[in-house]
Write an enzyme that holds these catalytic residues in place. Sequence first.
Site, short mmCIF file in Angstrom:
data_model
loop_
_atom_site.label_atom_id
_atom_site.label_comp_id
_atom_site.label_asym_id
_atom_site.label_seq_id
_atom_site.Cartn_x
_atom_site.Cartn_y
_atom_site.Cartn_z
N CYS A 123 1.22 -6.45 12.33
CA CYS A 123 1.44 -6.58 13.64
C CYS A 123 2.37 -5.40 14.25
O CYS A 123 2.48 -5.26 15.35
CB CYS A 123 2.18 -7.86 13.60
SG CYS A 123 1.40 -9.09 13.06
N HIS A 269 5.56 -8.03 20.35
CA HIS A 269 4.55 -8.49 19.63
C HIS A 269 4.40 -9.80 20.04
O HIS A 269 5.31 -10.94 19.78
CB HIS A 269 4.53 -8.25 18.10
CG HIS A 269 3.87 -9.07 17.30
ND1 HIS A 269 2.31 -9.25 17.47
CD2 HIS A 269 3.91 -10.12 16.18
CE1 HIS A 269 1.85 -10.11 16.56
NE2 HIS A 269 2.96 -10.45 15.75
N ASN A 300 -1.74 -15.18 18.36
CA ASN A 300 -1.44 -13.86 17.83
C ASN A 300 -2.65 -13.02 17.00
O ASN A 300 -3.21 -13.17 16.56
CB ASN A 300 -0.36 -14.31 16.42
CG ASN A 300 0.12 -13.22 15.55
OD1 ASN A 300 -0.34 -11.97 15.70
ND2 ASN A 300 1.08 -13.46 14.93
#
Length: 344
Positions: A123, A269, A300
Amino acid sequence: MTAKISPTKGAPYARILGVGGYRPTRVVSNEVILEGIDSSDEWIRTRSGIASRHWAGPEETVAEMSLAAGGKAIAAAGIDASAIDAVVVATVSHFKQTPAIATEIAHRIGAGKPAAFDISAGCAGFAYGLTLAKSMVVDGSAAHVLVIGVERLSDLTDKSDRGTAFLFGDGAGAVVVGPSEVPAIGPTVWGSEGDKADIITQTVAWDSFREGDSIRLPLDGNGEVKFPAITQEGQAVFRWAVYEMAKVAQEALDAAGITADQLDAFIPHQANMRIIDSMIKALKLPDHVAVARDIETTGNTSAASIPLAMERLLDTGEAKSGDTALVIGFGAGLVYAAAVVTLP
């Protein structure tokens, strides 16, 4: 006689010139997720802030989504694809070990013969790619770099895992990094904590699928072999992100000489809405700072989440070109990277 190596001559500084994103056509609600797990829409929203996510169809491959996002970023930057000198793709869901998907993207997008490679930083992948691109532009090894974060995490999601089935989405986000006469990408604060590598990981390694290794493979309720999936220790990830990443974000502000009240936008993020809210509180961000909350309808998307969220803030008018934004990526590794940037 000692030969002298000539130094390269790059730009004085680097900046993001354009951003683009791609979200798959299919929107998957929490109700669909609940078909595979024992939970509720309220629980998912309360724990993660996610109401829906996009999942890619068969034709929406890692390459196709990257081309769509990259093309938009190049157009927004106002340059021709032939001006791209390097393509950096951050992803964990390109399943071909070699060659890198970046080479195919570079060719098909019309960039000619640029440097092209993939990076795997979970990520934090986009923030890592952004840092590399900045260095290339300032060093002089590239004038324009296309940085893409792209994921098909639906391929790596265990639809029966109550702890992760609702989390992940698919998509691609891209930026073009090029020369600047003024500082527009601040120093990167990055690092890793490999002692926590097992907190976010893949259920089984690819080599477990070799003939004779079937005893090591996970099975579903029918005794069929399950494809590898991303798994995590949710509470450990939450604690680490909330307490440690707020410190990293503050370090990035300090390194750039920017205070919280000078920020116009915060683009973390998109891991979890509660993590975002906790970081806002820890950083003491003023109310005027626009905060990316793309996770609510995108989920996500790992390496794609920051550029996708950046594009949405600009498209909705919550942020505007020239604004000062703090970006931070963090995830599997555990790895992290944060920097202050000027929005394109």
